[in-house]
Design an enzyme around this catalytic site. Sequence first.
Site, PDB file in Angstrom:
ATOM      1  N   LYS A 257      97.729   5.352 -81.468  1.00  0.00           N
ATOM      2  CA  LYS A 257      98.739   6.420 -81.515  1.00  0.00           C
ATOM      3  C   LYS A 257      99.650   6.229 -82.728  1.00  0.00           C
ATOM      4  CE  LYS A 257     101.705   3.758 -78.404  1.00  0.00           C
ATOM      5  NZ  LYS A 257     102.056   3.566 -76.978  1.00  0.00           N
TER       6      LYS A 257
ATOM      7  N   ARG B   2     108.715   6.610 -66.514  1.00  0.00           N
ATOM      8  CA  ARG B   2     108.555   7.549 -67.638  1.00  0.00           C
ATOM      9  C   ARG B   2     107.782   8.772 -67.149  1.00  0.00           C
ATOM     10  NH1 ARG B   2     106.305   4.844 -73.125  1.00  0.00           N
ATOM     11  NH2 ARG B   2     104.419   4.624 -71.875  1.00  0.00           N
TER      12      ARG B   2
ATOM     13  N   HIS C 102     101.465   1.598 -66.448  1.00  0.00           N
ATOM     14  CA  HIS C 102     101.986   0.904 -67.631  1.00  0.00           C
ATOM     15  C   HIS C 102     103.120  -0.023 -67.207  1.00  0.00           C
ATOM     16  CE1 HIS C 102     102.424   0.361 -71.901  1.00  0.00           C
ATOM     17  NE2 HIS C 102     103.637   0.868 -71.962  1.00  0.00           N
TER      18      HIS C 102
ATOM     19  N   ARG D 187      94.404  -1.709 -72.616  1.00  0.00           N
ATOM     20  CA  ARG D 187      94.887  -0.900 -73.742  1.00  0.00           C
ATOM     21  C   ARG D 187      95.606  -1.821 -74.737  1.00  0.00           C
ATOM     22  NH1 ARG D 187      96.747   1.640 -69.062  1.00  0.00           N
ATOM     23  NH2 ARG D 187      98.872   1.133 -69.667  1.00  0.00           N
TER      24      ARG D 187
ATOM     25  N   TYR E  26     125.655   2.918-104.853  1.00  0.00           N
ATOM     26  CA  TYR E  26     126.637   3.815-104.231  1.00  0.00           C
ATOM     27  C   TYR E  26     127.737   3.035-103.529  1.00  0.00           C
ATOM     28  CZ  TYR E  26     123.360   7.710-104.790  1.00  0.00           C
ATOM     29  OH  TYR E  26     122.535   8.662-105.297  1.00  0.00           O
TER      30      TYR E  26
ATOM     31  N   CYS F   5     119.224   3.068-101.843  1.00  0.00           N
ATOM     32  CA  CYS F   5     119.239   4.502-102.150  1.00  0.00           C
ATOM     33  C   CYS F   5     117.997   5.165-101.539  1.00  0.00           C
ATOM     34  CB  CYS F   5     119.246   4.720-103.662  1.00  0.00           C
ATOM     35  SG  CYS F   5     120.476   3.747-104.548  1.00  0.00           S
TER      36      CYS F   5
ATOM     37  N   ASP G  49     115.380   6.312-103.034  1.00  0.00           N
ATOM     38  CA  ASP G  49     114.118   5.964-103.693  1.00  0.00           C
ATOM     39  C   ASP G  49     114.127   4.602-104.365  1.00  0.00           C
ATOM     40  OD1 ASP G  49     113.324   8.868-103.413  1.00  0.00           O
ATOM     41  OD2 ASP G  49     115.050   9.021-104.766  1.00  0.00           O
TER      42      ASP G  49
HETATM   43  C1  LIG Z   1     101.594   2.388 -76.509  1.00  0.00           C
HETATM   44  C2  LIG Z   1     100.962   2.165 -75.206  1.00  0.00           C
HETATM   45  C3  LIG Z   1     100.143   1.051 -74.999  1.00  0.00           C
HETATM   46  C4  LIG Z   1     100.002  -0.078 -76.008  1.00  0.00           C
HETATM   47  O1  LIG Z   1     101.059  -0.966 -75.806  1.00  0.00           O
HETATM   48  P1  LIG Z   1     101.184  -2.285 -76.726  1.00  0.00           P
HETATM   49  O2  LIG Z   1     102.374  -2.980 -76.195  1.00  0.00           O
HETATM   50  O3  LIG Z   1     101.376  -1.797 -78.125  1.00  0.00           O
HETATM   51  O4  LIG Z   1      99.925  -3.030 -76.586  1.00  0.00           O
HETATM   52  C5  LIG Z   1      99.462   0.954 -73.805  1.00  0.00           C
HETATM   53  N1  LIG Z   1      99.623   1.908 -72.843  1.00  0.00           N
HETATM   54  C6  LIG Z   1     100.425   2.968 -72.995  1.00  0.00           C
HETATM   55  C7  LIG Z   1     100.545   3.961 -71.902  1.00  0.00           C
HETATM   56  C8  LIG Z   1     101.134   3.134 -74.170  1.00  0.00           C
HETATM   57  O5  LIG Z   1     101.937   4.181 -74.322  1.00  0.00           O
END
Ligand SMILES: *Cc1c(COP(=O)(O)O)cnc(C)c1O
Length: 386
Positions: A41, A137, A166, A222, A268, A314, A316
């Site tokens: 992602k 979430r 998660h 994941r 600046y 700055c 750039d």
């Molecule tokens: C981003 C994400 C992950 C990956 O998590 P990491 O800590 O980067 O390994 C896994 N599951 C879900 C739902 C996520 O949003």
Amino acid sequence: MAIETFYRDSWVEIRLDAISHNIQKLRKHIPKEKKIFAVVKANAYGHGDVQVANAALEAGADALAVSLLDEALRLREHGITAPILVMGWIRSKDAPLAAAHDIAVTFFQKEWVQEVKRVELPCPLKLHMKWDTGMGRVGIRTLDELESLLAELDDDRLVLEGVFTHFATADEEDFVYFERQRRLYKDMRAYLEGVWPKPIVFHSSNSATSLRFPGQQEDMLRFGISLYGLYPSPVVKAERPIELQPAFSLHSSLVHVKQVKKGDCISYGATYCAEEDEWIGTVPLGYADGWIRQLQGIDVLIDGKRMPIVGRICMDQFMVKLDQPYETGEKVTLIGRQGNEEISMDEVAAYLDTINYEIPCIISSRVPRIYYDSGELIEVKNAVTS
Ligand SMILES: *Cc1c(COP(=O)(O)O)cnc(C)c1O
């Protein structure tokens, strides 16, 4: 693959062999039968989605996970045929597009399923149900919700392929909350397996869980941040369950070197004034590239030595206090190694009082990405001109 080019003196280097290394290390760390989602992602956490996805798949990842349908479609447009899961919410009216491209999507709302059942689907839609076991979430939180969601799946065009949750604290010292989430997940899973006749792919582990609990009961995991060679937290870094290699480094070069007199000020607001006669170098990278103003004062590496950014950053450009005069063109490393010195992603994150995840994400696409595989140049991506 197009070899693009660029005409500025700042660039990101991505080591695709580090991506492969990290997947291979993970593969050895977990039970053989487990499958791996490479989480790509947010443009692969700023590393480049297509390049990282291909490297991860070649190294043994089984599938890809992204947040947005747009991200999944981009991978398909680039010829990637591996399974892809969109882990975020998509609009029910976009379900046909996902189905047409064989992109699995996440669901957790009864109304959403009802809406999808009313639209024309070109082919069956693969679904992963999201359980909120404590992240707070998205996802269902109760067995009642689970029952009413399952009742809606009375349509052959909807295929319940997976179920996932998660963890909110898997990277922390204390496991109390993590264990609470694990128990809830286990109970909901036992219930579902009792009532649902077809096979389902279960997945729950992020990087932290994959590294610390490789035996976690599930079919897939994941793998996000550690795919890129970064540990999910200082706690996990100290444990070092496997040796990771960072894929990302950021470099520039001096475009101007001058001596200023004692009392001369820089940038600046004239916030920095030389305490003696000093050598000052100018680096052509700024907050529009993601090198944000709060990074004023952090070190960069030049000639294998640390030197501080002086004065405000700055849009750039920024200035560095040098220990001696250097030629213009001298390499400056902002994230990465020079000789025995290293400025790690973790150091930059700590300086900004944030997590390493955020740093590659904020290095903007204005900075070209150069891809290497075991030292060989593979591709140059310049989003400014492409
Ligand atoms: C981003 C994400 C992950 C990956 O998590 P990491 O800590 O980067 O390994 C896994 N599951 C879900 C739902 C996520 O949003």
